[in-house]
Design a protein around this motif. Structure first.
Motif: not given
Length: 400
Positions: A272-281, A290-293
């Motif tokens: 769900l983190t992927y599909w909800r377009y969250g962050e992941y290391a 996908r990391l947010t800065r």
């Protein structure tokens, strides 16, 4: 049909509930397999000599430290040990990796920690060690429930091995899922319905059901190109997909994503983190992140070849070969691509904030009139079951 004793469902309460937020996941890629399946285009490698697990563990921990510098402090909402075949790891390796994640980021009790596993008897015997290390969800690569098709798919286990692993997983882990591949050559709807109903009788709360796809670079691709491997055509695949949706919904495991089915509350938090377009290391050979800065999102990718990745980490502290800063339009496209896979759909306000525009009203109206998409109130948009059959086309239309 054999049935398995139903597990104690009260154990599931120990996992934290889904908050609906995208979250921050950690993905760790173990790239080694005992054999390469002929349909697989994942980053997996066969090694005929024992893998130096201590050396790879040290490299995983070293790369984590570098990624932590990129991500900043985060609270982990899920961990996924994927591959390859992570169940080839020693339990002590898994424990060291999970300890490392807890050292670099905040890791609350009760988050979902998933490990992929193949159902060979040798690997299944390690399950108790993985549970002791902290794994609380296992995903088994069963793929078929008849020995003929398991052999065709290049699997090393038979049905007896699969059922033994399923039973052991149900006894040991709070959550368990397994995968099946359908739309196999000459598979009829009736055959698939019988196999799926059998699978549901073994399942606890989650199933992943994937249509066989012919990927370039795999042995199946060459056979298919030469006319020696014939898979169901589009119409037959659609019938198989529709039967899948109908049966799983009727049996209490409705689709919450194109290929994933769960009892309410048992959805894979990490996916769900992927599909909800969250962050992941992404940690390990061939892993993506996908990391947010600040307001920007960074796409990371690591070297795919395990030994080359290992050399890079030992030399530079990480195996990343690409760090791309994604613009707002790229982020909006990725949000749409991922979110429309979900039954809950896409948060339109979030998409509009990233893209800086509204959906094209003519394109949206066309898709609405043809029954491919639907609004959920005023805030969300999702694909209908008919739209899921042409998902790529729907995404392409809306993203323009």
């Amino acid at each position: 049909m054999d049935t398995l004793e139903q597990p104690n469902l009260t154990r599931y309460a120990a996992l934290l509930p889904d908050t609906g937020e995208p979250g921050f996941g950690v993905y760790v890629h173990w790239p080694f397999c005992a054999a390469k399946c002929p349909y697989c285009d994942f980053n997996s490698h066969v090694r005929h000599q024992p893998v130096d697990q201590e050396r790879f563990t040290a490299a995983f921990l070293k790369e984590m430290a570098t990624v932590r510098q990129l991500s900043g402090p985060k609270t982990v909402t899920s961990v996924f040990l994927g591959g390859g075949t992570p169940s080839l790891m020693n339990p002590s390796t898994v424990a060291a990796i999970l300890d490392g994640i807890g050292k670099h980021w905040h890791m609350p009790d009760g988050i979902e920690i998933t490990m992929e596993a193949n159902p060979s008897s040798v690997e299944a015997e390690r399950f108790r060690g993985y549970r002791a290390a902290g794994v609380n969800r296992v995903s088994l690569g069963v793929q078929a429930l008849n020995d003929r098709d398991l052999k065709f798919l290049g699997r090393l286990h038979d049905v007896a091995d699969a059922l033994k692993a399923i039973k052991l997983a149900r006894d040991i882990f709070p959550r368990m899922s397994f995968d099946l591949i359908y739309a196999r050559p000459n598979q009829t709807v009736d055959e698939w319905e019988r196999e799926l109903k059998e699978a549901i009788s073994y399942a606890v709360d989650h199933l992943s059901l994937y249509q066989l796809t012919i990927e370039e670079g795999t042995p199946f691709f060459g056979l298919h190109k030469a006319g020696k491997l014939i898979v169901p055509d589009g119409d037959q695949s659609a019938l198989l997909y529709e039967a899948t949706q109908e049966i799983t919904a009727r049996e209490g495991l409705p689709a919450y994503e194109v290929s994933n089915h769960a009892r309410p509350g048992a959805e894979s938090r990490h996916n769900l983190t992927y599909w909800r377009y969250g962050e992941y290391a992404g940690i390990g050979p061939g892993a993506h992140g996908r990391l947010t800065r600040g307001s920007m999102k960074i796409a990371t990718a690591t070297e795919r070849k395990p030994e080359s990745w290992l050399d890079l980490v030992e030399r530079d502290g990480h195996g990343m070969i690409d760090q791309e800063q994604l613009g707002y339009e790229e982020q909006a496209d990725e949000l749409l691509l991922m979110g429309l896979r979900l039954k809950e759909g896409v948060d339109l306000a979030r998409w509009q904030q990233l893209s800086g525009r509204d959906l094209d009203p003519k394109r949206e109206e066309f898709l609405l009139e043809h029954g491919f998409i639907e609004r959920i109130g005023n805030s969300r948009l999702r694909c209908t079951p008919s739209g899921m059959l042409i998902l790529d086309s729907v995404v392409a239309d809306l993203a323009c």
